[in-house]
Structures are given as C-alpha cells and as structure tokens.
Design a protein around this motif. Structure first.
Motif, PDB file in Angstrom:
ATOM      1  N   GLN A 169       0.844  -1.185   0.000  1.00  0.00           N
ATOM      2  CA  GLN A 169       0.000   0.000   0.000  1.00  0.00           C
ATOM      3  C   GLN A 169       0.883   1.240   0.000  1.00  0.00           C
ATOM      4  O   GLN A 169       2.006   1.219   0.521  1.00  0.00           O
ATOM      5  N   SER A 170       0.379   2.293  -0.564  1.00  0.00           N
ATOM      6  CA  SER A 170       1.111   3.550  -0.548  1.00  0.00           C
ATOM      7  C   SER A 170       0.907   4.240   0.797  1.00  0.00           C
ATOM      8  O   SER A 170      -0.043   3.955   1.525  1.00  0.00           O
ATOM      9  N   GLY A 171       1.832   5.133   1.121  1.00  0.00           N
ATOM     10  CA  GLY A 171       1.707   5.901   2.346  1.00  0.00           C
ATOM     11  C   GLY A 171       2.716   5.484   3.393  1.00  0.00           C
ATOM     12  O   GLY A 171       3.447   4.505   3.242  1.00  0.00           O
ATOM     13  N   THR A 172       2.768   6.255   4.465  1.00  0.00           N
ATOM     14  CA  THR A 172       3.741   6.031   5.525  1.00  0.00           C
ATOM     15  C   THR A 172       3.436   4.761   6.307  1.00  0.00           C
ATOM     16  O   THR A 172       2.290   4.328   6.389  1.00  0.00           O
ATOM     17  N   HIS A 173       4.501   4.161   6.857  1.00  0.00           N
ATOM     18  CA  HIS A 173       4.415   2.882   7.564  1.00  0.00           C
ATOM     19  C   HIS A 173       3.729   1.831   6.693  1.00  0.00           C
ATOM     20  O   HIS A 173       2.863   1.073   7.159  1.00  0.00           O
ATOM     21  N   GLY A 174       4.114   1.795   5.420  1.00  0.00           N
ATOM     22  CA  GLY A 174       3.573   0.786   4.522  1.00  0.00           C
ATOM     23  C   GLY A 174       2.079   0.884   4.318  1.00  0.00           C
ATOM     24  O   GLY A 174       1.402  -0.116   4.054  1.00  0.00           O
ATOM     25  N   GLY A 175       1.545   2.105   4.395  1.00  0.00           N
ATOM     26  CA  GLY A 175       0.108   2.315   4.229  1.00  0.00           C
ATOM     27  C   GLY A 175      -0.681   2.175   5.516  1.00  0.00           C
ATOM     28  O   GLY A 175      -1.883   2.485   5.556  1.00  0.00           O
ATOM     29  N   ALA A 176      -0.025   1.740   6.603  1.00  0.00           N
ATOM     30  CA  ALA A 176      -0.742   1.496   7.859  1.00  0.00           C
ATOM     31  C   ALA A 176      -1.293   2.772   8.465  1.00  0.00           C
ATOM     32  O   ALA A 176      -2.359   2.760   9.090  1.00  0.00           O
ATOM     33  N   ASP A 177      -0.592   3.906   8.283  1.00  0.00           N
ATOM     34  CA  ASP A 177      -1.081   5.156   8.860  1.00  0.00           C
ATOM     35  C   ASP A 177      -2.396   5.585   8.216  1.00  0.00           C
ATOM     36  O   ASP A 177      -3.302   6.082   8.895  1.00  0.00           O
ATOM     37  N   GLY A 178      -2.505   5.375   6.915  1.00  0.00           N
ATOM     38  CA  GLY A 178      -3.771   5.666   6.249  1.00  0.00           C
ATOM     39  C   GLY A 178      -4.876   4.740   6.717  1.00  0.00           C
ATOM     40  O   GLY A 178      -6.021   5.156   6.919  1.00  0.00           O
ATOM     41  N   ASN A 179      -4.526   3.469   6.921  1.00  0.00           N
ATOM     42  CA  ASN A 179      -5.526   2.503   7.380  1.00  0.00           C
ATOM     43  C   ASN A 179      -6.059   2.843   8.766  1.00  0.00           C
ATOM     44  O   ASN A 179      -7.252   2.696   9.045  1.00  0.00           O
ATOM     45  N   ILE A 180      -5.166   3.288   9.648  1.00  0.00           N
ATOM     46  CA  ILE A 180      -5.632   3.581  11.009  1.00  0.00           C
ATOM     47  C   ILE A 180      -6.495   4.842  11.024  1.00  0.00           C
ATOM     48  O   ILE A 180      -7.473   4.931  11.765  1.00  0.00           O
ATOM     49  N   LEU A 181      -6.164   5.813  10.176  1.00  0.00           N
ATOM     50  CA  LEU A 181      -7.015   7.004  10.078  1.00  0.00           C
ATOM     51  C   LEU A 181      -8.385   6.645   9.521  1.00  0.00           C
ATOM     52  O   LEU A 181      -9.418   7.136   9.991  1.00  0.00           O
ATOM     53  N   ALA A 182      -8.384   5.753   8.524  1.00  0.00           N
ATOM     54  CA  ALA A 182      -9.664   5.319   7.953  1.00  0.00           C
ATOM     55  C   ALA A 182     -10.497   4.579   8.988  1.00  0.00           C
ATOM     56  O   ALA A 182     -11.720   4.761   9.077  1.00  0.00           O
ATOM     57  N   ASN A 183      -9.835   3.747   9.792  1.00  0.00           N
ATOM     58  CA  ASN A 183     -10.531   3.008  10.837  1.00  0.00           C
ATOM     59  C   ASN A 183     -11.129   3.956  11.872  1.00  0.00           C
ATOM     60  O   ASN A 183     -12.279   3.792  12.314  1.00  0.00           O
ATOM     61  N   PHE A 184     -10.356   4.968  12.257  1.00  0.00           N
ATOM     62  CA  PHE A 184     -10.816   5.967  13.218  1.00  0.00           C
ATOM     63  C   PHE A 184     -12.009   6.743  12.674  1.00  0.00           C
ATOM     64  O   PHE A 184     -13.029   6.927  13.355  1.00  0.00           O
ATOM     65  N   ILE A 185     -11.911   7.176  11.439  1.00  0.00           N
ATOM     66  CA  ILE A 185     -12.998   7.913  10.799  1.00  0.00           C
ATOM     67  C   ILE A 185     -14.260   7.056  10.738  1.00  0.00           C
ATOM     68  O   ILE A 185     -15.364   7.516  11.030  1.00  0.00           O
ATOM     69  N   SER A 186     -14.082   5.791  10.386  1.00  0.00           N
ATOM     70  CA  SER A 186     -15.231   4.895  10.273  1.00  0.00           C
ATOM     71  C   SER A 186     -15.933   4.725  11.615  1.00  0.00           C
ATOM     72  O   SER A 186     -17.167   4.765  11.698  1.00  0.00           O
ATOM     73  N   ALA A 187     -15.150   4.566  12.679  1.00  0.00           N
ATOM     74  CA  ALA A 187     -15.745   4.380  14.006  1.00  0.00           C
ATOM     75  C   ALA A 187     -16.566   5.592  14.411  1.00  0.00           C
ATOM     76  O   ALA A 187     -17.662   5.456  14.986  1.00  0.00           O
ATOM     77  N   ILE A 188     -16.064   6.781  14.109  1.00  0.00           N
ATOM     78  CA  ILE A 188     -16.796   7.996  14.487  1.00  0.00           C
ATOM     79  C   ILE A 188     -18.006   8.202  13.586  1.00  0.00           C
ATOM     80  O   ILE A 188     -19.100   8.540  14.066  1.00  0.00           O
ATOM     81  N   ARG A 189     -17.830   8.000  12.296  1.00  0.00           N
ATOM     82  CA  ARG A 189     -18.949   8.214  11.368  1.00  0.00           C
ATOM     83  C   ARG A 189     -20.148   7.335  11.726  1.00  0.00           C
ATOM     84  O   ARG A 189     -21.289   7.705  11.507  1.00  0.00           O
ATOM     85  N   HIS A 190     -19.875   6.157  12.285  1.00  0.00           N
ATOM     86  CA  HIS A 190     -20.957   5.246  12.614  1.00  0.00           C
ATOM     87  C   HIS A 190     -21.215   5.151  14.112  1.00  0.00           C
ATOM     88  O   HIS A 190     -21.964   4.288  14.566  1.00  0.00           O
ATOM     89  N   ASN A 191     -20.551   6.038  14.869  1.00  0.00           N
ATOM     90  CA  ASN A 191     -20.744   6.081  16.319  1.00  0.00           C
ATOM     91  C   ASN A 191     -20.620   4.687  16.941  1.00  0.00           C
ATOM     92  O   ASN A 191     -21.426   4.267  17.779  1.00  0.00           O
TER      93      ASN A 191
END
Length: 432
Positions: free
Chosen positions: A373-395
């Motif tokens: 995956q592209s991005g820092t830490h082998g794309g993991a930083d993007g994945n964790i931000l996406a996970n965080f956003i998803s948790a909040i968007r769906h409460n």
C-alpha cells in the motif's frame, strides 16, 4: 485485502452524511502525514483547525486545508480553550504532553486519534483511560502496526490455525543506525527527561502487535539492554562537540551531517529542507543551520541516555513464549517476525511485504507476497485514520481496532519490561 477508503464505508448507521471535521494538535512529522492523508480524502474529513508552535509547520497545514487565521493556534492550550470547533482531534503532540492534552480534549467533547505512546507513565495512561470511560468518546491509539497489511495477514493465518497453536514467537525491530542517530541520539527522543525510555518511545508498536497476534494475556517479562555505542568514550579522537568539516573522522563517519542531511540522495535530506533550512540555501549555510540545532551535534557528544539495543522475553497464558529485539545495529531497518506453531511455522519480512509458511506434516511451503500500500508505515497510517474515521462516522467504538483499553494493556507490558531491565529481574505484569 480491504483498503483504507473502503474501510470507511462499513459500520452501523452513518451519522455523518458529509465530511466531519478535525483539529490537529501538533504538526510535526506525524501531524503532517495525517494532514496530507486527510487532504487526499477530503470527501471523508476536513481539517478546520491546527495548533503548532513552529510557524512554518503550522502554516503548511493551514495552507493545505484553507484554515483561517482564527483557527490557527501556537499552542494546543489555546486551541482547547476555545469553544469546541471540530468533531475530533488528532493528537500528535510530544509524548509528555499527551496526558494533559488528551484529558482536556476528551472533556471538551472531542473524539481523539492519539499518537503512541499514550503517555510516559502508567499513571498518566490510566488517567487517559479514565477520561475516556467518563466521556465515552471514541479514542484510537496510533499503533499503526496493527493496521499494516502484513500483520493483518499474520493475524488471519494464526486465527485460522494455519500453523496449529502458537507456541513461540520472535520479533526483530531493526531501527537502523542512522535512524537511531537522528531520532534517538540527536533528536527529540534521545533523552528520557524530554520524552520517555526507548522501549516505550519506539517499540510499544511492537509489543502491542505481538500481544495482538497472540491474543493472550501476558503474565511476566524479563529484559536486558543498554546504551552501548553512542557514548562519549566512543568518539573518534579529536571529534568536536559539533559535527563540522574540521572533524578528523568526518570522511569515515556514517553520522556526518554532510552525509545524513546535506546529501540530496539521503532519506533524511527532506527533513533538513522541510524543517530547518530553505532548499535554496548553500551547503555552507545548511551546515551552519544544522550546527545551530540539536541535529548538528556529534553523535558521540550528545545528552542521549536511551538504550541502543534491548531484548524482551515474554511468557503469555497457556505457556506461549516469545522474544522481542530492538537494535540500532541492523541496516536496512525494518521488522522481521517468526511464529512457531504446533503444526508449522511462519516467517515474515514486514517491510518487504513477504510471508513464508511451512507445515510440518508434509513439508509444504507457501509464499505470500502481500500487495504493498502507498503511504507512511507501509500504508498502515492511512488505514488507522480510515478506521478511526469509520468508528466515528458510525458512532461505533467497537470498530476502533486499537482502543485506549487495548493500548493500556500492552503499555503495561512495556512498563513492566523496562522495570525488569532496570531491576535485573522477572516482573509479573499483574504486579506493576
């Protein structure tokens, strides 16, 4: 393999029909990376405020997101003193600032993405945990290794009993000697009084992810390590306190600022250009600027006191044992994992996205090359931000892969391991 953007779309009821808003507390490297990722996913989130004492870094975030002056702050205290101006904060402040800023942000009503480590003492980590429980806000701790595609695949293989029951494991974190010199000798994390001990600052990632893989309670640890090389007595004869052209060892020293920062082909050259010196500066000007900063110091004449190598031994429930090794003296840097089970073994080069699996029954050996995956830490930083956003968007707090409670569990192991190193004994996790 699910990518970062698709992860956002899963969950319960989507409470945010459009982008929700974020404020960044601390616009250093991790804050800048988050800022860039959010800019590239502007349909999901928007940065509306930033707090950062370095005006150059603050302005970079502000310009990227069009943040008005009224929402640009020199300190995190100033931002949090204002009425709530975003749905969540991304807290990438220095380690010792985490507890005050995190507790204040939670009680102000913000959800939070919190950079690892949670805090620099167990008491402060527990204070953040209490604040989260009191406010019921969604908090994700930035343990990006849990979100790396290789560890995701390793978790799947273990959960599916591909190698039977896990018996032992070994994880190596090869920090790389130049990385060590930049971050943990010259840089922000070289001295415990300014940050925290090495195992927490750098390797709480690793202890978190191996605990995640075992899916068992850690019972006890022992640990050994020291600061062996980056010491004054190892300085070349005649080496000055500042790394200069007059140093008799410059041509043979891998840590020379000319090689590390001023060489355009060096991976650390962007740090110099983006953080300290304008790209148009001459080599002489850049060296002078470096020598007015902590990064111009000779690596053997710094005030660093964190270890440059350490090993941790673990015993988990059910008799599972493991080791973790952090060393500055391995190049190129990266992580390597070996997992030994009752029916086979797994070997992984995390940064190479490569996994090998062997089964004892028939000697069958399989190789997996996980797509990068592209991005820092082998794309993991993007994945964790996406996970965080998803948790909040769906409460849905359960969607956050690394909660405060999960991080607190692995942080206790880190504190116990450092206690074991300092006291030269086995430490029971339940006793700290």
């Amino acid at each position: 393999m699910e990518n970062a953007t698709s992860a956002i779309s899963k969950g319960k009821n989507d409470l945010f029909q459009g982008p929700f808003t974020l404020a960044i507390l601390g616009a250093g490297d991790r804050g800048q990376n988050a800022s860039q990722w959010i800019f590239e996913h502007a349909d999901q989130a928007k940065v509306v405020a930033v707090a950062e004492p370095n005006p150059k870094l603050r302005e970079k975030v502000a310009q990227l997101h069009g943040i008005p002056l009224s929402h640009q702050f020199e300190t995190w205290e100033d931002l949090l003193a204002e009425p709530k101006m975003a749905d969540a904060v991304i807290n990438t402040l220095m380690d010792q600032l985490h507890v005050r800023s995190a507790v204040m942000a939670l009680h102000k009503g913000y959800h939070m993405m919190l950079e690892k480590p949670m805090a620099t003492t167990l008491e402060d980590c527990q204070a953040i945990d209490r604040a989260q429980q009191e406010t019921k806000k969604i908090v994700s701790v930035w343990h990006s290794m849990r979100h790396h595609v290789v560890y995701t695949e390793l978790k799947r293989l273990l959960d599916e009993k591909t190698i039977g029951e896990l018996v032992t494991f070994d994880q190596l974190e090869a920090v790389d000697p130049v990385h060590q010199s930049h971050s943990f000798v010259r840089g922000n994390w070289g001295n415990q009084s300014r940050s925290t001990f090495m195992l927490m600052a750098k390797s709480c990632h690793d202890i978190d992810v191996v605990t995640y893989l075992t899916h068992k309670e850690c019972l006890r640890v022992s640990s050994f390590g020291s600061l062996t090389h980056f010491r004054k007595e190892n300085a070349p004869e005649g080496a000055p306190a500042l790394c200069s052209e007059a140093c008799p060892a410059e041509s043979k020293c891998p840590y020379s600022i000319a090689k590390v920062y001023c060489n355009p082909s060096s991976v650390w050259n962007p740090f110099l250009n983006n953080r300290l010196a304008p790209q148009a500066a001459t080599l002489r000007e850049k060296r002078e600027i470096l020598n007015r900063s902590p990064y111009g110091r000779c690596v053997y004449h710094c005030d660093n006191d964190v270890v440059d190598h350490q090993v941790v031994n673990f015993e988990y429930e059910g008799g599972v044992t493991g080791t973790f090794t952090m060393t500055a003296f391995a190049s190129p840097g990266g992580r390597h994992v070996r997992l030994h089970g009752t029916k086979g073994w797994i070997r992984a080069h995390v940064d190479g996205n490569h996994i090998e699996v062997c089964r004892y029954l028939d000697g069958t050996q399989m190789t997996y090359q996980i797509p990068k995956q592209s991005g820092t830490h082998g794309g993991a930083d993007g994945n964790i931000l996406a996970n965080f956003i998803s948790a909040i968007r769906h409460n849905d707090p359960d969607m956050a892969l690394t909660t405060v409670a999960e991080s607190l569990k692995s942080h206790k192991i880190v504190f116990a391991a450092e206690k074991a190193r300092l006291e030269k004994r086995v430490v029971e996790i339940g006793g700290i």
